[in-house]
Design a protein around this motif. Structure first.
Motif, short mmCIF file in Angstrom:
data_model
loop_
_atom_site.label_atom_id
_atom_site.label_comp_id
_atom_site.label_asym_id
_atom_site.label_seq_id
_atom_site.Cartn_x
_atom_site.Cartn_y
_atom_site.Cartn_z
N SER A 1 0.72 -1.12 -0.40
CA SER A 1 0.25 0.06 -0.27
C SER A 1 0.69 1.41 -0.04
N TRP A 2 1.98 1.06 0.11
CA TRP A 2 3.49 2.15 0.53
C TRP A 2 3.34 2.74 -0.95
N GLY A 3 2.71 4.57 -1.28
CA GLY A 3 2.80 5.17 -1.96
C GLY A 3 1.81 5.62 -2.57
N GLY A 4 0.96 6.66 -4.11
CA GLY A 4 0.18 6.05 -4.83
C GLY A 4 0.56 5.75 -5.51
N GLU A 5 0.57 6.37 -6.81
CA GLU A 5 0.31 5.58 -8.09
C GLU A 5 1.96 5.28 -8.63
N THR A 6 2.59 4.73 -8.51
CA THR A 6 3.52 4.56 -8.52
C THR A 6 4.22 2.87 -10.10
N LEU A 7 5.05 2.78 -10.62
CA LEU A 7 4.86 2.67 -11.56
C LEU A 7 5.42 0.35 -10.86
N GLY A 8 5.80 0.42 -10.38
CA GLY A 8 5.52 -1.26 -9.40
C GLY A 8 3.91 -1.11 -9.91
N LYS A 9 2.69 -0.51 -8.93
CA LYS A 9 1.98 -0.83 -9.02
C LYS A 9 0.59 -0.30 -10.48
N THR A 10 1.30 0.31 -11.12
CA THR A 10 0.81 0.47 -12.49
C THR A 10 1.21 -0.99 -13.16
N LEU A 11 2.42 -1.76 -12.92
CA LEU A 11 3.08 -3.14 -13.44
C LEU A 11 1.96 -4.60 -12.88
N ASP A 12 1.25 -3.86 -11.83
CA ASP A 12 0.58 -4.84 -10.85
C ASP A 12 1.66 -6.06 -10.23
N ILE A 13 2.76 -5.26 -9.57
CA ILE A 13 3.25 -5.65 -8.94
C ILE A 13 2.81 -5.94 -7.30
N ILE A 14 3.04 -7.15 -7.29
CA ILE A 14 2.45 -7.24 -5.64
C ILE A 14 3.55 -8.15 -4.81
N PHE A 15 3.71 -7.56 -3.48
CA PHE A 15 4.69 -8.60 -2.57
C PHE A 15 4.56 -9.40 -1.84
N THR A 16 4.61 -10.39 -1.82
CA THR A 16 4.23 -11.76 -1.79
C THR A 16 4.73 -12.71 -0.29
#
Length: 138
Positions: free
Chosen positions: A13-28
């Motif tokens: 949930s860290w940060g706002g609109e980030t490149l990682g979120k754009t690429l759907d990266i999820i820490f598991t």
């Protein structure tokens, strides 16, 4: 001390609109010395030949390497800053999910060097990256 689930929730949930979120990266997963995340391989991360873009692999790797350093410094006093990344693209991938895991090669006071392996669902090595973060005072 934060639990594993609390750390993963914080990272996801860290940060706002980030490149990682754009690429759907999820820490598991997270341990004392490693951090794992997934990224779907869809046309959104393809290059023109219909396979995983090397830059997308680098984004996954750098997201993991940077975040691993973040977990191991006092962010009130220090900031991990990426200074070098070396990424080897070893296999192509058209669809599915890739999983990256970052581990420290060196965890020093002023420099962290991590190794990131990105694998497919069969465990095949898709990408191998090393990354350096300098740990600078805030």
């Amino acid at each position: 001390m934060e639990s594993r689930e609390e750390i993963l929730d914080r990272l996801n949930s860290w940060g706002g609109e980030t490149l990682g979120k754009t690429l759907d990266i999820i820490f598991t997963d997270v341990t004392d010395e490693s951090l794992t995340a997934t990224m779907p391989v869809t046309p959104k991360v393809h290059q023109p030949y219909g396979i995983l873009h090397g830059g997308a692999s680098c984004v996954l790797a750098e997201t993991l390497g940077s975040s691993l350093s973040v977990l191991h410094v006092d962010l009130q006093k220090f900031a991990p800053v990426g200074t070098n990344i070396n990424s080897n693209h070893l296999r192509s991938k058209k669809s599915g999910i890739v999983t990256g895991t970052a581990k420290f090669i060196r965890k020093g006071r002023t420099m962290h060097v991590s190794e990131i392996e990105i694998r497919d669902e069969k465990g095949e090595l898709i990408n191998h990256t090393t990354m350096t973060n300098n740990i600078i005072p805030r």
